[in-house]
Motif scaffolding. Structure first.
Motif, mmCIF file in Angstrom:
data_model
loop_
_atom_site.group_PDB
_atom_site.id
_atom_site.type_symbol
_atom_site.label_atom_id
_atom_site.label_comp_id
_atom_site.label_asym_id
_atom_site.label_seq_id
_atom_site.Cartn_x
_atom_site.Cartn_y
_atom_site.Cartn_z
ATOM 1 N N GLY A 224 37.534 -9.595 -20.070
ATOM 2 C CA GLY A 224 37.215 -10.809 -19.328
ATOM 3 C C GLY A 224 35.765 -10.838 -18.886
ATOM 4 N N THR A 225 35.098 -11.931 -19.167
ATOM 5 C CA THR A 225 33.723 -12.131 -18.697
ATOM 6 C C THR A 225 33.775 -12.920 -17.397
ATOM 7 O OG1 THR A 225 32.875 -12.156 -20.963
ATOM 8 C CG2 THR A 225 31.458 -13.074 -19.251
ATOM 9 N N VAL A 226 33.214 -12.364 -16.325
ATOM 10 C CA VAL A 226 33.293 -12.989 -15.010
ATOM 11 C C VAL A 226 32.514 -14.301 -14.996
ATOM 12 C CG1 VAL A 226 32.809 -12.728 -12.549
ATOM 13 C CG2 VAL A 226 33.583 -10.758 -13.892
ATOM 14 N N VAL A 227 33.191 -15.375 -14.585
ATOM 15 C CA VAL A 227 32.572 -16.696 -14.478
ATOM 16 C C VAL A 227 32.121 -16.960 -13.041
ATOM 17 C CG1 VAL A 227 32.936 -19.187 -14.738
ATOM 18 C CG2 VAL A 227 33.960 -17.587 -16.387
ATOM 19 N N SER A 228 32.990 -16.672 -12.096
ATOM 20 C CA SER A 228 32.653 -16.889 -10.690
ATOM 21 C C SER A 228 33.473 -15.942 -9.824
ATOM 22 C CB SER A 228 32.918 -18.341 -10.273
ATOM 23 O OG SER A 228 34.310 -18.645 -10.359
ATOM 24 N N VAL A 229 32.959 -15.690 -8.626
ATOM 25 C CA VAL A 229 33.618 -14.800 -7.674
ATOM 26 C C VAL A 229 33.549 -15.440 -6.290
ATOM 27 C CG1 VAL A 229 33.655 -12.501 -6.644
ATOM 28 C CG2 VAL A 229 32.891 -12.779 -9.008
ATOM 29 N N SER A 230 34.668 -15.440 -5.587
ATOM 30 C CA SER A 230 34.682 -15.967 -4.223
ATOM 31 C C SER A 230 35.649 -15.143 -3.379
ATOM 32 C CB SER A 230 35.099 -17.443 -4.209
ATOM 33 O OG SER A 230 36.396 -17.606 -4.759
ATOM 34 N N ARG A 231 35.414 -15.128 -2.085
ATOM 35 C CA ARG A 231 36.293 -14.392 -1.174
ATOM 36 C C ARG A 231 37.475 -15.268 -0.773
ATOM 37 N NH1 ARG A 231 33.325 -10.016 2.639
ATOM 38 N NH2 ARG A 231 31.668 -9.390 1.219
ATOM 39 N N THR A 232 38.647 -14.641 -0.648
ATOM 40 C CA THR A 232 39.840 -15.388 -0.252
ATOM 41 C C THR A 232 39.972 -15.488 1.262
ATOM 42 O OG1 THR A 232 41.255 -13.417 -0.180
ATOM 43 C CG2 THR A 232 41.026 -14.547 -2.313
ATOM 44 N N GLY A 233 39.210 -14.644 1.985
ATOM 45 C CA GLY A 233 39.328 -14.607 3.440
ATOM 46 C C GLY A 233 40.147 -13.430 3.919
ATOM 47 N N LEU A 234 40.881 -12.792 3.010
ATOM 48 C CA LEU A 234 41.668 -11.617 3.358
ATOM 49 C C LEU A 234 40.834 -10.364 3.154
ATOM 50 C CD1 LEU A 234 44.498 -10.303 3.974
ATOM 51 C CD2 LEU A 234 44.823 -10.205 1.498
ATOM 52 N N SER A 235 41.001 -9.378 4.033
ATOM 53 C CA SER A 235 40.353 -8.085 3.845
ATOM 54 C C SER A 235 41.297 -7.006 4.350
ATOM 55 C CB SER A 235 39.012 -8.008 4.580
ATOM 56 O OG SER A 235 39.200 -8.164 5.981
ATOM 57 N N ILE A 236 41.275 -5.860 3.691
ATOM 58 C CA ILE A 236 42.080 -4.710 4.077
ATOM 59 C C ILE A 236 41.125 -3.551 4.322
ATOM 60 C CG2 ILE A 236 43.902 -3.122 3.378
ATOM 61 C CD1 ILE A 236 44.904 -5.952 3.806
ATOM 62 N N ASN A 237 41.158 -3.013 5.548
ATOM 63 C CA ASN A 237 40.234 -1.932 5.912
ATOM 64 C C ASN A 237 38.787 -2.310 5.599
ATOM 65 O OD1 ASN A 237 42.348 -0.266 6.797
ATOM 66 N ND2 ASN A 237 42.670 0.566 4.738
ATOM 67 N N ASP A 238 38.451 -3.547 5.906
ATOM 68 C CA ASP A 238 37.099 -4.085 5.706
ATOM 69 C C ASP A 238 36.727 -4.242 4.233
ATOM 70 O OD1 ASP A 238 36.594 -4.264 8.460
ATOM 71 O OD2 ASP A 238 35.945 -2.175 8.552
ATOM 72 N N GLN A 239 37.698 -4.086 3.327
ATOM 73 C CA GLN A 239 37.428 -4.316 1.912
ATOM 74 C C GLN A 239 37.926 -5.726 1.554
ATOM 75 O OE1 GLN A 239 35.664 -1.888 0.567
ATOM 76 N NE2 GLN A 239 36.012 -0.681 2.418
ATOM 77 N N PRO A 240 37.071 -6.602 1.032
ATOM 78 C CA PRO A 240 37.465 -7.999 0.825
ATOM 79 C C PRO A 240 38.349 -8.190 -0.407
ATOM 80 C CG PRO A 240 35.263 -7.638 -0.013
ATOM 81 C CD PRO A 240 35.676 -6.344 0.634
ATOM 82 N N GLN A 241 39.228 -9.164 -0.314
ATOM 83 C CA GLN A 241 39.952 -9.601 -1.502
ATOM 84 C C GLN A 241 39.137 -10.710 -2.162
ATOM 85 O OE1 GLN A 241 43.348 -12.316 -1.426
ATOM 86 N NE2 GLN A 241 44.549 -10.798 -2.550
ATOM 87 N N LEU A 242 38.914 -10.587 -3.455
ATOM 88 C CA LEU A 242 38.125 -11.557 -4.200
ATOM 89 C C LEU A 242 39.002 -12.345 -5.161
ATOM 90 C CD1 LEU A 242 35.018 -9.374 -5.184
ATOM 91 C CD2 LEU A 242 35.349 -10.754 -3.116
ATOM 92 N N GLU A 243 38.669 -13.611 -5.337
ATOM 93 C CA GLU A 243 39.258 -14.403 -6.413
ATOM 94 C C GLU A 243 38.225 -14.426 -7.539
ATOM 95 O OE1 GLU A 243 41.858 -18.021 -6.018
ATOM 96 O OE2 GLU A 243 40.028 -18.976 -6.738
#
Length: 255
Positions: free
Chosen positions: A73-92
């Motif tokens: 997969g070639t990354v087109v875009s990255v955004s944060r979902t607003g969720l984080s676990i132990n200060d590590q962000p979840q990305l879409e």
């Protein structure tokens, strides 16, 4: 995460049952104010949150992808979902995925990413993903648990399907011996093939007995591999012992 949620649910239900029984049998002035009160509090407020977070992290969904095929997969875009676990962000992460059988589709992965690895998921990066059959746009997961051999095999097959690798080069990649090569020169030709820059790559390749041979080849290089084949770089390579006319350069693959 969902396993933890189920355990907390079971414990909170037991505590809630004790809370009710104690409240009904206690003759004090405030029978419901007892140590078991934590049970219903956890049941009402904590358990739903755990299940919601478990769903966002993938939970049982990841199991469905465990043995799924790997595409690139070639990354087109990255955004944060607003969720984080132990200060590590979840990305879409939105990716254009190419499969070993020649298909292409737009995929979306939701993944917890370590802060130190954010640069690896920048637009343009190529990442291995696992995918299931579906429509033109569907969910995928990053193939973080795949072995290097699995990912390399998938990359080779994708390149063959896209025409950026020949059958001979695939045979060398799969059957050739592992060795090292020093890049002596990398001269761009100015030609672009698809999204790859064509260059003349001169290498000094080491044989198993320690002797060397020099070879100049025309290579179509992906943007992510260009920094890895600069003059002076030592690269992993493969070639057939009985045929030194072509060498396949094995570049690093993001995990």
């Amino acid at each position: 995460m969902k396993t933890v949620a189920w355990i907390v649910l079971a414990v909170s239900l037991a505590c809630t049952a004790m809370f009710v029984m104690t409240g009904l049998t206690d003759d004090t002035e405030l029978p419901w104010l007892n140590g078991w009160m934590a049970g219903p509090v956890i049941l009402l407020f904590v358990v739903p949150t755990l299940f919601r977070v478990g769903g966002m992290l993938g939970g049982g969904t990841a199991k469905a992808y465990r043995d799924a095929p790997i595409g690139m997969g070639t990354v087109v875009s990255v955004s944060r979902t607003g969720l984080s676990i132990n200060d590590q962000p979840q990305l879409e992460i939105v990716l254009d995925v190419d499969t070993p059988d020649g298909q292409s589709f737009r995929g979306v992965a939701r993944q917890i990413v370590d802060l130190t690895e954010l640069a690896m998921v920048a637009p343009g990066a190529v990442l291995p993903v696992r995918y299931l059959a579906g429509g033109p746009e569907r969910k995928v997961v990053l193939a973080v648990g795949a072995s290097q051999q699995e990912m390399q095999a998938a990359l080779n097959r994708v390149q063959l399907a896209k025409g950026t690798m020949t059958q001979k080069q695939l045979m060398i990649a799969e059957q050739g011996i592992d060795t090292q090569a020093v890049v002596l020169a990398m001269v761009p030709t100015g030609e672009i093939r698809g999204d790859r820059a064509v260059a003349h790559l001169t290498m000094r390749v080491t044989r198993p007995d320690g002797s060397t041979f020099d070879l100049t080849q025309e290579k179509a290089l992906a943007a992510s591999t260009v920094p890895q084949v600069q003059p002076g770089a030592v690269v992993r390579a493969k070639y057939l012992p009985h045929d030194e006319s072509e060498v396949v350069v094995v570049t690093a693959l993001a995990r």
